[in-house]
Design an enzyme around this catalytic site. Sequence first.
Site, PDB file in Angstrom:
ATOM      1  CE  LYS A  36       3.276   1.598  -6.980  1.00 20.84           C
ATOM      2  NZ  LYS A  36       3.797   2.480  -5.907  1.00 20.84           N
ATOM      3  NE  ARG A 131       5.931   8.769  -3.411  1.00 22.34           N
ATOM      4  CZ  ARG A 131       5.635   7.609  -3.766  1.00 22.34           C
ATOM      5  NH1 ARG A 131       5.894   7.199  -5.056  1.00 22.34           N
ATOM      6  NH2 ARG A 131       4.935   6.773  -3.139  1.00 22.34           N
TER       7      ARG A 131
HETATM    8  C1  LIG Z   1       4.469   1.762  -5.055  1.00 17.24           C
HETATM    9  C2  LIG Z   1       4.726   1.835  -3.597  1.00 17.24           C
HETATM   10  C3  LIG Z   1       5.328   0.921  -2.813  1.00 17.24           C
HETATM   11  C4  LIG Z   1       5.900  -0.383  -3.641  1.00 17.24           C
HETATM   12  O1  LIG Z   1       7.189   0.087  -4.077  1.00 17.24           O
HETATM   13  P1  LIG Z   1       8.418  -0.906  -4.710  1.00 17.24           P
HETATM   14  O2  LIG Z   1       9.412  -0.119  -4.724  1.00 17.24           O
HETATM   15  O3  LIG Z   1       7.494  -1.303  -5.756  1.00 17.24           O
HETATM   16  O4  LIG Z   1       8.356  -2.127  -3.792  1.00 17.24           O
HETATM   17  C5  LIG Z   1       5.330   1.100  -1.697  1.00 17.24           C
HETATM   18  N1  LIG Z   1       4.668   2.083  -0.971  1.00 17.24           N
HETATM   19  C6  LIG Z   1       4.124   3.106  -1.494  1.00 17.24           C
HETATM   20  C7  LIG Z   1       3.751   4.216  -0.932  1.00 17.24           C
HETATM   21  C8  LIG Z   1       3.957   2.947  -2.937  1.00 17.24           C
HETATM   22  O5  LIG Z   1       3.647   4.168  -3.569  1.00 17.24           O
END
Ligand SMILES: *Cc1c(COP(=O)(O)O)cnc(C)c1O
Length: 355
Positions: A36, A131
């Site tokens: 992303k 969250r």
């Molecule tokens: C962005 C995201 C991740 C990845 O997180 P990192 O800290 O970049 O490894 C994993 N799970 C969800 C739900 C996310 O939104």
Amino acid sequence: MGYPRLISNKEAIIHNVKKISQMCHERGIELTGVVKVTKGEPSLAKLYLENGVDIIGDSRIANIKRMKMAGVNGPFMLLRIPMPSEIEDLVKYVDITLVSELKTVEIIGKIAMDKGKRQKIIYMVDVGDLREGVWFENAVDEVTKASQIKGVELYGIGTNLGCYGGVVPDTENMNLLSDIARKIRNKETNFKIVSGGNTAAVYLIENNTLPKEINGYRLGESIILGTDTTNNRSFPFLRQDTFTLEAEIIELKTKPSVPYGKIGRDAMGRVPVFEDFGNRLKAIIAIGEQDIQPDGMIPLEKGIKVLHASSDHMVLDVTEFNGELDIGSILKFRLTYGALLRSMTSEYVEKIWDF
Ligand SMILES: *Cc1c(COP(=O)(O)O)cnc(C)c1O
């Protein structure tokens, strides 16, 4: 080619993908590689899949659609719990989606059945970060209910830590998730994956303290930057030279370190603070808040300090720099996750993917 620009390092990224994949697969962990931060760059997703990633994760359907159109096979996981208004597209483009609302799951089930499909879902559990997810005390009931909704298949349960509340994943909250998994399975609701981790939870694999039930990780930052912001560290077995940002000097002059005149607010509404170091050699580079998070820029060369930026100008103190600088000189930087995110999103920063 134009400046500012962001140059990727294929070799370094491949190194990280391979290391992380190996580490996960040795422990039976299914790896979702999260793209992303690059707006779902198709060439990156292909590289991930070719080098061991099992699933491509992104938070936005638009990115998943773009990758599919560009010929990336997936499977694709949608990381942000969906908006009800995008569920038609979700059923069309997404293989697995994270969810946290029964109402949303009902809509997904209905639309999936209309299309003759069963949509895989991972039900999120909030074990403390505040969250997304059902609060852990209510998780067993809510997830069991979700699993009975027609048109969906409960692929797993999951949690996300570190990103919002800054809560560090540890054995305690991972055990909490494992317990919930066990309790749901005892009610004869089965599912494949307990998706426990993002980058902040990689250290639990490293030091072998991850509960055995956890068999899914979703990793973005660790692969793409070799860093872990939540725990404030770099991974010694990963590379951090995955991206270089280059920007061009447009002014180079000696000026005082403190502004001359009454101080109000800067372009972003902040009151800037200055320390008096006398006259300094300052460079302005052509990049700003619109393109980058200034305090997330790490100069590659010694003697360069990022001072402050407005929307399009960034002022650096280059007094201590040991070398030739001029108008038109190019300065290089590494980026933190936040800075990389903004530069990827700015259409004014040219991206160079050498793969
Ligand atoms: C962005 C995201 C991740 C990845 O997180 P990192 O800290 O970049 O490894 C994993 N799970 C969800 C739900 C996310 O939104």
